[in-house]
Design a protein around this motif. Structure first.
Motif, mmCIF file in Angstrom:
data_model
loop_
_atom_site.group_PDB
_atom_site.id
_atom_site.type_symbol
_atom_site.label_atom_id
_atom_site.label_comp_id
_atom_site.label_asym_id
_atom_site.label_seq_id
_atom_site.Cartn_x
_atom_site.Cartn_y
_atom_site.Cartn_z
ATOM 1 N N PHE A 124 113.992 -34.627 30.312
ATOM 2 C CA PHE A 124 114.366 -33.838 31.319
ATOM 3 C C PHE A 124 114.693 -32.761 31.704
ATOM 4 O O PHE A 124 114.692 -32.097 30.856
ATOM 5 C CB PHE A 124 115.486 -34.397 32.241
ATOM 6 N N SER A 125 114.339 -32.067 32.798
ATOM 7 C CA SER A 125 114.151 -30.664 33.051
ATOM 8 C C SER A 125 114.595 -30.338 34.621
ATOM 9 O O SER A 125 114.395 -31.359 35.316
ATOM 10 C CB SER A 125 112.787 -30.221 32.640
ATOM 11 N N GLY A 126 114.606 -29.469 34.509
ATOM 12 C CA GLY A 126 115.565 -28.409 36.415
ATOM 13 C C GLY A 126 116.901 -28.622 36.963
ATOM 14 O O GLY A 126 117.445 -29.108 35.418
ATOM 15 N N ARG A 127 116.950 -29.007 37.888
ATOM 16 C CA ARG A 127 118.453 -28.816 38.476
ATOM 17 C C ARG A 127 119.231 -30.377 37.777
ATOM 18 O O ARG A 127 119.052 -31.145 38.522
ATOM 19 C CB ARG A 127 118.994 -28.893 39.502
ATOM 20 N N GLY A 128 120.169 -30.498 37.500
ATOM 21 C CA GLY A 128 120.596 -31.723 36.797
ATOM 22 C C GLY A 128 120.142 -32.545 35.614
ATOM 23 O O GLY A 128 120.529 -33.394 34.920
ATOM 24 N N ALA A 129 119.177 -31.669 35.026
ATOM 25 C CA ALA A 129 118.840 -32.526 33.390
ATOM 26 C C ALA A 129 119.562 -32.507 32.049
ATOM 27 O O ALA A 129 119.670 -33.328 31.278
ATOM 28 C CB ALA A 129 117.381 -31.332 33.062
ATOM 29 N N ALA A 130 121.000 -31.642 32.832
ATOM 30 C CA ALA A 130 121.544 -31.983 30.428
ATOM 31 C C ALA A 130 122.106 -32.481 30.695
ATOM 32 O O ALA A 130 122.333 -33.789 30.591
ATOM 33 C CB ALA A 130 123.136 -29.794 31.249
ATOM 34 N N LYS A 131 122.751 -33.467 31.920
ATOM 35 C CA LYS A 131 123.754 -34.350 31.808
ATOM 36 C C LYS A 131 122.832 -36.181 32.340
ATOM 37 O O LYS A 131 123.442 -37.293 31.136
ATOM 38 C CB LYS A 131 124.343 -35.490 33.650
ATOM 39 N N MET A 132 121.637 -35.682 32.252
ATOM 40 C CA MET A 132 120.535 -37.013 32.271
ATOM 41 C C MET A 132 120.166 -36.770 30.916
ATOM 42 O O MET A 132 120.292 -38.040 30.217
ATOM 43 C CB MET A 132 119.410 -36.025 32.959
ATOM 44 N N ASN A 133 119.861 -35.450 29.975
ATOM 45 C CA ASN A 133 119.260 -35.511 29.002
ATOM 46 C C ASN A 133 120.731 -36.518 28.063
ATOM 47 O O ASN A 133 120.264 -37.130 26.547
ATOM 48 C CB ASN A 133 119.044 -34.007 28.673
ATOM 49 N N CYS A 134 122.314 -35.664 28.524
ATOM 50 C CA CYS A 134 122.951 -36.363 27.560
ATOM 51 C C CYS A 134 123.047 -37.657 27.606
ATOM 52 O O CYS A 134 123.280 -38.517 26.383
ATOM 53 C CB CYS A 134 124.460 -35.736 28.157
ATOM 54 N N GLN A 135 122.707 -38.440 29.006
ATOM 55 C CA GLN A 135 122.484 -39.482 28.921
ATOM 56 C C GLN A 135 121.672 -40.753 28.427
ATOM 57 O O GLN A 135 122.254 -41.726 27.606
ATOM 58 C CB GLN A 135 122.960 -40.065 30.076
ATOM 59 N N ALA A 136 120.642 -40.107 28.517
ATOM 60 C CA ALA A 136 119.542 -40.505 27.596
ATOM 61 C C ALA A 136 119.410 -40.694 26.173
ATOM 62 O O ALA A 136 119.259 -41.394 25.372
ATOM 63 C CB ALA A 136 118.168 -39.865 27.700
ATOM 64 N N GLU A 137 120.618 -39.559 25.456
ATOM 65 C CA GLU A 137 120.356 -40.020 24.071
ATOM 66 C C GLU A 137 121.735 -40.251 23.963
ATOM 67 O O GLU A 137 121.993 -41.310 22.672
ATOM 68 C CB GLU A 137 120.828 -38.301 23.451
ATOM 69 N N ILE A 138 122.795 -40.794 24.417
ATOM 70 C CA ILE A 138 124.030 -41.639 24.298
ATOM 71 C C ILE A 138 123.319 -43.264 23.796
ATOM 72 O O ILE A 138 123.655 -44.020 23.811
ATOM 73 C CB ILE A 138 124.987 -41.362 25.615
ATOM 74 N N TYR A 139 122.627 -43.204 25.189
ATOM 75 C CA TYR A 139 122.265 -44.986 25.678
ATOM 76 C C TYR A 139 120.856 -45.103 24.493
ATOM 77 O O TYR A 139 120.800 -46.143 23.920
ATOM 78 C CB TYR A 139 121.113 -45.326 26.811
ATOM 79 N N ARG A 140 120.591 -43.844 23.402
ATOM 80 C CA ARG A 140 119.353 -44.487 22.859
ATOM 81 C C ARG A 140 120.198 -44.829 21.270
ATOM 82 O O ARG A 140 120.268 -45.404 20.496
ATOM 83 C CB ARG A 140 118.328 -42.930 21.783
ATOM 84 N N LEU A 141 121.519 -44.415 21.403
ATOM 85 C CA LEU A 141 122.590 -44.898 20.455
ATOM 86 C C LEU A 141 123.039 -46.244 20.609
ATOM 87 O O LEU A 141 123.637 -47.433 19.843
ATOM 88 C CB LEU A 141 123.846 -44.475 20.326
ATOM 89 N N GLY A 142 122.538 -47.168 21.633
ATOM 90 C CA GLY A 142 122.681 -48.937 21.911
ATOM 91 C C GLY A 142 124.400 -49.190 21.563
ATOM 92 O O GLY A 142 124.491 -48.337 22.037
ATOM 93 N N THR A 143 123.981 -50.322 21.504
ATOM 94 C CA THR A 143 126.423 -51.070 21.394
ATOM 95 C C THR A 143 126.301 -50.453 20.232
ATOM 96 O O THR A 143 127.666 -50.075 19.820
ATOM 97 C CB THR A 143 126.284 -52.582 21.515
#
Length: 498
Positions: free
Chosen positions: A133-152
């Motif tokens: 993600f890039s653009g306005r609001g991208a930081a929280k999106m990349n944060c969530q993407a990294e978190i989700y890649r950790l799975g359960t």
């Protein structure tokens, strides 16, 4: 790289043009993106963005708004209205052949992203698991993407749990399951902390609540869905261990938290295992009534959390036959306006004597059948899809009912929810899912749980039985399943309408 730069320049230009036509982007969400692999997106494909209404779980299809954008030259863009400061979206690519590819940036299913009003997000997509993600609001999106890649939990932990379950080591299974969940929770919270300076405090706390809620909801659900726990006495012993530590959520949350949908889901899952004495894999077999759930929520919770748990109860447990007795009292108890409005909407669609959804669906010969066409008949609808194992057991349960009511004003409908007409026709010809004499209809084209008819009632599990009276009014939007009691409860329900 040069081509990529030129495409994003074009996308930014499109943003300016749209803003000039529609005004400020402060009240909307703008999404644009590029597929880095040209073969991944083809002409005729569309991007789909599902916006989850606040207070709703992303599983509640009845509370989702859907938006589409055509993919052209491997790019897309769309502007969506933002009805709240923060809300959740899920993203998918709809292939021209009907296949759906979810973009969840992880291995945890169709995971929603938290977005904010005014975000302008640009997505660089390599495949279904990697989005930058890039653009306005991208930081929280990349944060969530990294978190989700950790799975359960980690793969080594998953292998360990599988081995313990296979060897029927139930005490060790529960202990390691809890350790695995909490180990991964710490990793996710540490990752979130790295983004603290780049996202707003409110968004930070909401994502934190999402993380805690996701992990503990998975703990309770994974524990109960472990088939190895069907060994006599083992499940009961493990349940008692769970009951000894009912404050896990509070310890993980600390003093500051937001009642995010994931966190409410965790409380809901916990409440179920607190009430359950003898858990079954089948929801219809759970051994507590809706009244028991209602009284527990009323006694043990207050304020917004109580209201959201009541709402979750109606949306998730509405197979319980006593559910409608508690509608009025729940609405009177609710103080949270948003939860009350959502429950009012649920009642208008699902409660007995409400006007049924005015469906119009194609039959086997291509002609359409609508609800008004069937007035004067009691309708028994069986929803199914190709590949649903439980659905193949429904014909044996339906056949005796059809024989019993063959000379009565009762019509049995088979409602297929496949996306493709050919898939439906092939399955119909096999007669694995249907009974000769049923009126066979399908939601193909807009099939699955997102078809307007299916989504109207929030149907998520199949097979699903619904009963409509002679006047086109709802008798039960989740009628008793005849597979489990030789059709006795469903028979009584039908007889009352004759």
């Amino acid at each position: 790289m040069k081509k990529l730069l030129l495409i994003f320049i074009a996308l930014f230009t499109n943003v300016s043009v749209i803003n000039a036509r529609t005004g400020s982007d402060a009240d909307s969400l703008y999404l644009a993106g590029i597929f880095e692999r040209p073969e991944f997106a083809q002409p005729g494909d569309r991007m789909e963005c599902r916006v989850v209404q606040n207070n709703a779980s992303h599983n509640w299809a009845a509370y989702i708004d859907i938006y589409h954008a055509d993919v052209a030259d491997n790019t897309f863009h769309m502007r969506l209205p933002a009805k709240a400061e923060n809300f959740y979206i899920t993203l998918s690519l709809l292939k021209a052949d009907g296949k759906r590819i979810p973009f969840n940036a992880g291995n945890t299913g169709s995971t929603p992203f938290l977005v904010s009003r005014g975000d302008s997000l640009y997505l660089s997509i390599t495949d279904g698991s990697v989005i930058r993600f890039s653009g306005r609001g991208a930081a929280k999106m990349n944060c969530q993407a990294e978190i989700y890649r950790l799975g359960t939990f980690s793969k080594p932990r998953a292998s360990q749990l599988n081995e313990l379950g296979n060897n029927l080591r139930f005490d060790a299974y529960y202990r390691h399951l809890k350790e695995a969940i909490e180990e991964n929770l710490e990793a996710k919270l540490s990752l979130l902390a790295e983004y603290r300076a780049r996202i707003s405090p409110g968004v930070f706390e909401q994502i934190r609540s999402d993380i805690v809620g996701f992990q503990y909801a998975k703990l309770y659900r994974t524990f109960f869905m472990a088939r190895k726990f069907d060994h006599p006495g083992a499940r009961q012993r493990a349940i008692e261990k769970l009951r000894q530590a009912p404050d896990l959520l509070e310890k993980a949350l600390g003093r500051r938290f937001v009642l995010s949908p994931y966190l409410v889901a965790a409380y809901f899952e916990r409440e179920q295992w607190l009430l359950t004495k003898d858990y079954s894999m089948l929801e219809e077999k759970r051994d507590f009534s809706f009244g028991t759930y209602y009284r527990s929520i009323k006694a043990n919770y207050s304020g917004e959390l109580r209201d959201k748990l009541l709402l979750s109860g109606f949306t998730e447990l509405f197979y319980a036959q006593d559910v409608y007795r508690y509608l009025d009292s729940s609405l009177l108890l609710m103080e949270d306006g948003a939860s009350r409005l959502m429950l009012e909407r649920w009642r208008k669609r699902n409660a007995p004597r409400q006007q049924a959804y005015a469906f119009k669906l194609p039959g086997l010969d291509g002609s359409y059948v609508s609800l008004p066409d069937l007035k004067g008949k009691v309708l028994v609808l069986d929803f199914w899809f190709t590949g649903c194992f439980g659905c193949t057991a429904m014909p044996a349960a339906i056949r005796p009912l059809m024989e019993r009511f063959k000379d009565k004003d009762v019509l049995f409908l088979s409602v297929n929810t496949d996306r493709k007409r050919d898939t439906w026709l092939a399955s119909s010809a096999e007669e694995l899912y249907t009974v000769p004499g049923q009126l066979e209809l399908s939601t193909y084209g807009q099939g699955g749980v997102m078809h307007d008819f299916v989504r109207y009632y929030g149907i998520r599990t199949f097979p699903h039985i619904m009963v409509i009276d002679r006047d086109g009014k709802v008798v039960s939007s989740k009628a008793p399943d005849p597979r489990f009691d030789e059709g006795q409860a469903l028979t009584k329900m039908i007889e009352k309408q004759l």
